[in-house]
Design an enzyme around this catalytic site. Structure first.
Site, PDB file in Angstrom:
ATOM      1  N   ASN A 382     150.840  73.642 154.980  1.00 40.04           N
ATOM      2  CA  ASN A 382     150.546  73.397 153.567  1.00 40.04           C
ATOM      3  C   ASN A 382     151.804  73.550 152.721  1.00 40.04           C
ATOM      4  O   ASN A 382     152.462  74.598 152.777  1.00 40.04           O
ATOM      5  CB  ASN A 382     149.506  74.405 153.079  1.00 40.04           C
ATOM      6  CG  ASN A 382     149.173  74.214 151.608  1.00 40.04           C
ATOM      7  OD1 ASN A 382     148.517  73.263 151.228  1.00 40.04           O
ATOM      8  ND2 ASN A 382     149.670  75.106 150.763  1.00 40.04           N
ATOM      9  N   GLU A 383     152.136  72.517 151.967  1.00 41.41           N
ATOM     10  CA  GLU A 383     153.246  72.532 151.005  1.00 41.41           C
ATOM     11  C   GLU A 383     154.523  73.111 151.595  1.00 41.41           C
ATOM     12  O   GLU A 383     155.276  73.809 150.926  1.00 41.41           O
ATOM     13  CB  GLU A 383     152.848  73.334 149.750  1.00 41.41           C
ATOM     14  CG  GLU A 383     151.709  72.694 149.006  1.00 41.41           C
ATOM     15  CD  GLU A 383     151.632  73.111 147.547  1.00 41.41           C
ATOM     16  OE1 GLU A 383     152.232  74.126 147.182  1.00 41.41           O
ATOM     17  OE2 GLU A 383     150.979  72.385 146.772  1.00 41.41           O
ATOM     18  N   ASN A 437     148.728  67.546 147.819  1.00 38.89           N
ATOM     19  CA  ASN A 437     148.269  68.449 146.755  1.00 38.89           C
ATOM     20  C   ASN A 437     148.911  67.940 145.469  1.00 38.89           C
ATOM     21  O   ASN A 437     150.143  67.928 145.369  1.00 38.89           O
ATOM     22  CB  ASN A 437     148.749  69.879 146.992  1.00 38.89           C
ATOM     23  CG  ASN A 437     148.251  70.466 148.305  1.00 38.89           C
ATOM     24  OD1 ASN A 437     147.389  69.904 148.951  1.00 38.89           O
ATOM     25  ND2 ASN A 437     148.793  71.611 148.685  1.00 38.89           N
ATOM     26  N   TYR A 443     150.280  71.280 136.133  1.00 38.03           N
ATOM     27  CA  TYR A 443     151.663  71.779 136.135  1.00 38.03           C
ATOM     28  C   TYR A 443     152.602  70.770 135.499  1.00 38.03           C
ATOM     29  O   TYR A 443     153.619  71.123 134.940  1.00 38.03           O
ATOM     30  CB  TYR A 443     152.139  72.077 137.563  1.00 38.03           C
ATOM     31  CG  TYR A 443     151.452  73.252 138.164  1.00 38.03           C
ATOM     32  CD1 TYR A 443     151.423  74.473 137.503  1.00 38.03           C
ATOM     33  CD2 TYR A 443     150.806  73.164 139.386  1.00 38.03           C
ATOM     34  CE1 TYR A 443     150.769  75.559 138.057  1.00 38.03           C
ATOM     35  CE2 TYR A 443     150.162  74.247 139.939  1.00 38.03           C
ATOM     36  CZ  TYR A 443     150.139  75.440 139.269  1.00 38.03           C
ATOM     37  OH  TYR A 443     149.491  76.509 139.808  1.00 38.03           O
ATOM     38  N   TRP A 517     140.856  72.230 144.093  1.00 34.78           N
ATOM     39  CA  TRP A 517     141.459  73.560 144.198  1.00 34.78           C
ATOM     40  C   TRP A 517     141.015  74.342 142.977  1.00 34.78           C
ATOM     41  O   TRP A 517     141.508  74.081 141.900  1.00 34.78           O
ATOM     42  CB  TRP A 517     142.998  73.470 144.256  1.00 34.78           C
ATOM     43  CG  TRP A 517     143.575  74.804 144.603  1.00 34.78           C
ATOM     44  CD1 TRP A 517     144.147  75.711 143.753  1.00 34.78           C
ATOM     45  CD2 TRP A 517     143.600  75.404 145.905  1.00 34.78           C
ATOM     46  NE1 TRP A 517     144.511  76.837 144.440  1.00 34.78           N
ATOM     47  CE2 TRP A 517     144.183  76.663 145.767  1.00 34.78           C
ATOM     48  CE3 TRP A 517     143.149  75.004 147.172  1.00 34.78           C
ATOM     49  CZ2 TRP A 517     144.356  77.545 146.855  1.00 34.78           C
ATOM     50  CZ3 TRP A 517     143.327  75.863 148.235  1.00 34.78           C
ATOM     51  CH2 TRP A 517     143.934  77.106 148.063  1.00 34.78           C
ATOM     52  N   LYS A 538     141.661  78.667 138.882  1.00 33.77           N
ATOM     53  CA  LYS A 538     141.331  77.246 139.008  1.00 33.77           C
ATOM     54  C   LYS A 538     139.941  77.027 139.600  1.00 33.77           C
ATOM     55  O   LYS A 538     139.542  75.897 139.850  1.00 33.77           O
ATOM     56  CB  LYS A 538     142.377  76.528 139.863  1.00 33.77           C
ATOM     57  CG  LYS A 538     143.740  76.490 139.190  1.00 33.77           C
ATOM     58  CD  LYS A 538     144.700  75.548 139.865  1.00 33.77           C
ATOM     59  CE  LYS A 538     146.078  75.678 139.263  1.00 33.77           C
ATOM     60  NZ  LYS A 538     146.777  76.917 139.658  1.00 33.77           N
TER      61      LYS A 538
HETATM   62  C1  ADA Z   1     149.583  75.254 145.743  1.00 37.83           C
HETATM   63  C2  ADA Z   1     149.039  75.992 146.915  1.00 37.83           C
HETATM   64  C3  ADA Z   1     147.760  76.702 146.667  1.00 37.83           C
HETATM   65  C4  ADA Z   1     147.399  76.984 145.215  1.00 37.83           C
HETATM   66  C5  ADA Z   1     147.987  76.046 144.190  1.00 37.83           C
HETATM   67  C6  ADA Z   1     147.992  76.504 142.740  1.00 37.83           C
HETATM   68  O1  ADA Z   1     149.289  73.950 145.695  1.00 37.83           O
HETATM   69  O2  ADA Z   1     148.862  75.197 148.054  1.00 37.83           O
HETATM   70  O3  ADA Z   1     147.770  77.807 147.486  1.00 37.83           O
HETATM   71  O4  ADA Z   1     147.376  78.287 144.891  1.00 37.83           O
HETATM   72  O5  ADA Z   1     149.312  75.780 144.502  1.00 37.83           O
HETATM   73  O6  ADA Z   1     146.975  76.907 142.201  1.00 37.83           O
HETATM   74  O7  ADA Z   1     149.042  76.424 142.131  1.00 37.83           O
END
Ligand code: ADA
Length: 755
Positions: A382-383, A437, A443, A517, A538
């Site tokens: 992930n990321e 993502n 953001y 998310w 979130k």
């Molecule tokens: C990232 C990450 C997540 C999550 C998100 C966020 O994309 O993969 O763990 O926390 O950021 O809320 O910023």
């Protein structure tokens, strides 16, 4: 036969690194498992939670074994994050990785006449070679899933292989309407006199297939005629039992559940299950609860799964690590398609030992969860490109992918990319499917960027299966207002954002999966946003599971078949102005809105119905009716809306962005950016910039204004951010910033000498 003894009661715990004890420590704290020492500080917003190395102790008596000596295993369902297990003073196991099952063979160390002393050291200290290393969630410490003692005869189904059950079942639908169950049981300590008896039962408990194989060559294919398929709306489960048998005596028995289904992904048709195109639309979930941390009970897991079912979702991404067996069980039973993954996240560590840790966590994930029909995807990272790409990173991914395919050729592999991963990248050609993502509209960038980005990528890569593995924005139920805007943290903006996203995804069925998310707010000790420290807000539902935010209901309107109507803005309860907007979400074609008992208006529409009403002075009662569904709320008309509706820092930040240029001075922002030698610039990493207090001051201020993140070396989410450059970060913030913002940061930085 096997005996499984639950050891969750009667533990002593010491939150001090006292070392190995030799006697039962009567004066330590009494605890019952599941337990974490971060239940409160993992989310209380004080900034640093306890990451230590602590001790659990318990006594137990050696169970009587009817068949000779037999073997005994201590089974730890998970220990956050590193653990060592001692029995009667001897070390019997070490484990790295906080989310998987592991076992210690304690046979040779048991006392027959008096009690045994079981000591477990758990640590959630930072360890460079163990993932996760840095991520946006709390790494809880403790024995948070429970411990068992398993006693088996000398001949038994294997308990030594990566925490697996010793029984692997691969059901395959046949063209004839039946199914072939490819089954293999792994027997240990069994000679040529042992056989394995297999039986398959349907959901009514009726035996539908039976077979027998020698224990040392145990693989079998059993045919079930007219097999019921496992599907999202029909999660039909078979129970497969293996019995280890010798001369009319059963020695050991294991049962697992299995489901018959076929699935695939196609770049144009999206996800296909049992031959039916079915876009996967759902949520991600973390495993924690308010002031309980990750020490969840079976009831907690099932309640979460039920809430997700009521939402109408058909998929869950179980982020960012292996979840509890109970949760995968719930998914099998309720019909979710699951993306399961390992915590290879955010920060890539070149250390070969860290890679070995990924390998072992992936092996455990697959071997322990192989039989769950809900799981269709293994996520390998992930990321991970936050800190940039390297040949080694790519090669490590290739190896993880090969491993997943070797251990389980029946499932697809997946990866979740961070937004900044380029559209052209070798990372797109490793796993079977890919996913991004994206936080456009939070953001950085505008929510409208999402659809455009997805279409562009799809056009560029018509042969890749693309998903949206994360998208979302913060919603805090205290904040409200008539004009919601990005980064105001209001419940209304979150709902607007998701209205947009639900539509974007509905219009693109080729997107094989999408995961909001997040389903629930979750603990992230390093966070401080929106006036709520220690959490990521979130979620569509609050961390205590008490409040479904308005955003929850937009998805229910899109995804649930059950007639529903929801009045938004219940917590925006005191409103000023001559008129106010009432948003209603419904999956019905027509909504009637009543104000104080009188029909105000009737509207036809699709999912979102917006009414403008003039409230009467004082209290007002609203009723929305859509077919059989009804919802009510009460609003008060006031002269001035309460101050707590607006987070003060939101205004400060807006003013800060607006005033930024006055503090920059007279600079030619039209001129192309320059990068003179010996001076700082926006292409240096945060880590490099942090070596100069002056440069750091410029960048911290800009980052705070642009993204609302505090840039503090060594604290918060520094490890995730340190490899980023201001240029990369501002790219993410995109069009929400005034033109010339990045150029102005560069102009300021290039005035500072590197030294
Ligand atoms: C990232 C990450 C997540 C999550 C998100 C966020 O994309 O993969 O763990 O926390 O950021 O809320 O910023």
């Amino acid at each position: 036969m096997r005996q499984v003894i639950n050891l969750n009661q009667g533990w002593k715990f010491k939150k001090q690194n006292v070392g190995l004890v030799e006697r039962y420590p009567k004066d330590w704290q009494d605890v019952t498992l599941p337990h974490t020492w971060n239940a409160v500080d993992g989310m209380d917003g004080k900034g640093d939670y306890d990451r230590g190395s602590y001790w659990y102790v318990r006594e137990f008596e050696t169970p009587k074994q009817p068949l000779g000596k037999g073997r005994a295993y201590v089974e730890i369902l998970a220990a956050g994050q590193q653990a060592s297990v001692y029995i009667n003073g001897e070390k019997v196991a070490c484990h790295e990785g906080g989310y998987s099952i592991f076992r210690a063979d304690v046979t040779e160390h048991l006392n027959n006449n008096h009690k045994n002393l079981l000591v477990i050291n758990c640590s959630n200290e930072y360890k460079e070679s163990v993932y996760p290393q840095s991520a946006d969630f709390t790494f809880y410490g403790g024995l948070y899933r429970g411990v068992n003692l398993i006693c088996v005869p000398d001949a038994h189904f294997d308990l030594d292989y990566y925490g697996g059950s010793g029984l692997m079942v691969t059901p395959k639908p046949c063209g004839c309407g039946g199914a072939d169950f490819h089954i293999k049981a792994y027997a240990a300590g069994a000679d040529e006199n042992f056989t394995v008896l297999y039986s398959i039962e349907d959901m009514q408990g009726k035996e539908v297939a039976y077979g027998c194989r020698p224990a040392d060559d145990s693989a079998i294919v059993l045919h079930v005629p007219e097999a019921e398929l496992w599907d999202i709306n029909h999660p039909y489960l078979y129970t497969v039992t293996a019995i280890l048998q010798r001369r009319n005596e059963s020695y050991d028995q294991v049962s697992v559940r299995a489901g018959v289904r076929s699935f695939s992904c196609d770049p144009e048709q999206g996800f296909i299950i049992n031959g039916r195109e079915t876009p996967l639309r759902g949520v991600s979930r973390h495993q924690d609860l308010l002031y309980q941390g990750n020490a969840l009970t079976k009831e907690d897991h099932y309640r979460d799964a039920k809430l997700i079912k009521e939402l109408g979702a058909n998929t869950i991404r179980l982020a960012h690590y292996q979840h509890a067996q109970e949760f995968y069980d719930a998914c099998d039973e309720m019909g979710f398609v699951v993306w399961a993954e390992i915590p290879f996240i955010s920060v890539f560590n070149q250390d070969p030992q860290a890679h070995q840790n990924c390998i072992s966590q992936l092996k455990e994930l697959i071997i322990q969860n192989y039989n769950h029909p809900s799981i269709c995807f293994w996520g390998i990272s992930n990321e991970i490109l936050i800190g940039g790409i390297s040949e080694q990173l790519v090669e490590n991914h290739r190896e993880l992918n090969r491993l997943a395919k070797r251990l389980d050729p029946t499932r697809l592999t997946a990866i979740a990319h961070v937004t900044m991963t380029p559209m052209e990248s070798p990372m797109h050609h490793i796993t079977d499917v890919i996913s991004y993502n994206h936080y456009f509209g939070w953001y950085g960038g505008k929510m409208e960027d999402n659809g455009q980005w997805l279409d562009k990528f799809h056009e560029l890569h018509p042969s890749l299966c693309l998903g949206v593995s994360e998208y979302g924005c913060e919603g805090i139920i205290t904040y409200h207002g008539p004009e919601p805007a990005c980064k105001d943290y209001s419940e209304e903006y979150q709902a607007l954002y998701h209205e947009h996203m639900a539509k974007v995804l509905e219009e693109r069925p080729w997107i094989w999966s999408s995961h909001v998310w997040n389903m629930f707010d979750f603990g992230c000790a390093a966070r401080k946003e929106g006036g709520v420290a220690g959490r990521n807000n979130k979620g569509l539902v609050t961390m205590d599971r008490k409040t479904k935010k308005d955003s929850y209901y937009i998805y229910q309107a899109y995804w649930s078949k059950k007639p529903m109507v929801h009045l938004c803005g219940k917590r925006y309860a005191q409103r000023a102005g001559d008129t106010t907007k009432i948003r209603v979400y419904s999956n019905q074609p027509k909504v009637s809105l009543y104000l104080n008992g009188k029909l105000a208006e009737e509207k036809e529409g699709n999912k979102v119905f917006v009414f403008t009403v003039a409230l009467e002075d004082g209290r007002n009662h609203l009723l929305a009716v859509a077919g059989e569904a009804k919802d009510v709320m009460s609003l008060e008309k006031v002269k001035k809306e309460p101050e707590i509706y607006v987070l003060p820092e939101v205004n400060q930040r807006r003013e800060g962005v607006a005033n930024w240029f006055t503090t920059v001075g007279h600079l030619d922002l039209e001129a192309p950016m320059e990068f003179p030698k010996g001076r700082w610039n926006v292409r240096c990493t945060m880590e490099e910039l942090a070596t100069s207090p002056k440069a750091l001051a410029v960048v911290s201020k800009a980052v705070k204004l642009a993204t609302n993140f505090e840039l503090k070396p060594g604290a918060g989410m520094w490890d995730m951010i340190k490899k980023m450059t201001p240029e990369g970060m501002m790219d993410l913030a995109g069009e929400t910033l005034p033109e010339g913002f990045l150029e102005s940061i560069n102009a300021k930085l290039t005035q500072i000498d590197k030294e």
